[in-house]
Design a protein around this motif. Structure first.
Motif: not given
Length: 255
Positions: A153-154, A165-166, A172-177
């Motif tokens: 998801v962006i 973005g996710m 597992s997962g990553a989140v970026t701001v």
């Protein structure tokens, strides 16, 4: 002489018979034409008086436009797009509402607003599917798609630069701001031993990192150029603090 006269009489009778047969065929042909015309007129009379069949069955229909009518008024229609290989669903005024088409890897669906701008679409990618959401100016502000590991998801700003973005990763997962320029400034992810947090400045240089290790946790602080100058780590027996110069030389540590 007698034989010649007999043959002449037979020929005359044969010609008369042929003439009679031709005359009969002409009469039958006239009757047949008249009957066909009459059948056509009788079959067409219901349509002249407004008759509409409830069901039309056909193996193939070739057309450029289909209209849906209620009380004699067109409420929706489906028409071929004049410039691309797709179908447009139109409202009563002919404005586009939805399009159905084909792309390189499969199908495509799009939605228009009341100004004629595409504000959402679905398409196919090599990894699966993708959904785009746009603002009223057709600037894409959100994208959801499939990747090799899972989903992505962006979120973008009005300049179409990513601000958040996710994504699913192998761990597992990553989140970026990101900031207003699209530069990542905060990142959260999962590593081998647990979670991690990375903070960067507006230039994208690392300012601080918090992570998990085999023995516990670790904190790293960097200068404005992203070079580590202070570290705090958990060890098997206690904790460790280390201060460094920007060149990496340790100036103090404990224990």
């Amino acid at each position: 002489m007698v034989e010649r006269g007999r043959l002449s009489g037979e020929n005359t009778q044969s010609l008369d018979g042929i003439r009679c047969q031709l005359s009969s065929l002409r009469r039958e042909n006239r009757f047949l034409k008249f009957g066909l015309i009459l059948c056509f007129i009788m079959a067409s009379l219901p349509y002249f008086f407004g008759f509409q069949p409830n069901v039309i069955r056909a193996k193939r229909v070739v057309t450029e436009r289909v209209e849906f009518v209620r009380d004699g008024e067109t409420i929706l229609s489906i028409a071929c797009n004049l410039v691309s290989d797709r179908l447009d669903i139109l409202d009563e005024d002919g404005s586009r509402l939805v399009f159905l088409g084909k792309a390189l890897l499969g199908g495509m669906v799009g939605i228009y607003n009341n100004k004629g701008s595409i504000v959402a679409s679905m398409s196919v990618t090599p990894n699966g599917g993708m959904v785009d959401v746009a603002d009223r100016y057709e600037q894409v502000v959100a994208v959801m798609s499939a990747n090799r590991e899972g989903g992505t998801v962006i979120i973008k700003n009005n300049d179409e630069k990513p601000v958040a973005g996710m994504v699913v990763t192998q761990d597992s997962g990553a989140v970026t701001v990101c900031n207003y320029d699209g530069t990542p400034v905060i990142g959260m992810s999962v590593g081998r031993y647990g979670g991690g947090l990375k903070i960067s400045n507006n230039d994208g240089k690392t300012a601080a990192v918090v992570s998990t290790t085999r023995d516990g946790g670790a904190v790293v602080v960097c200068d404005k150029e992203g070079k580590p100058i202070a570290e705090i780590d958990a060890t098997p027996l206690s904790g460790k603090i280390e201060l460094k110069t920007p060149l990496g030389r340790t100036v103090w540590s404990a224990p």
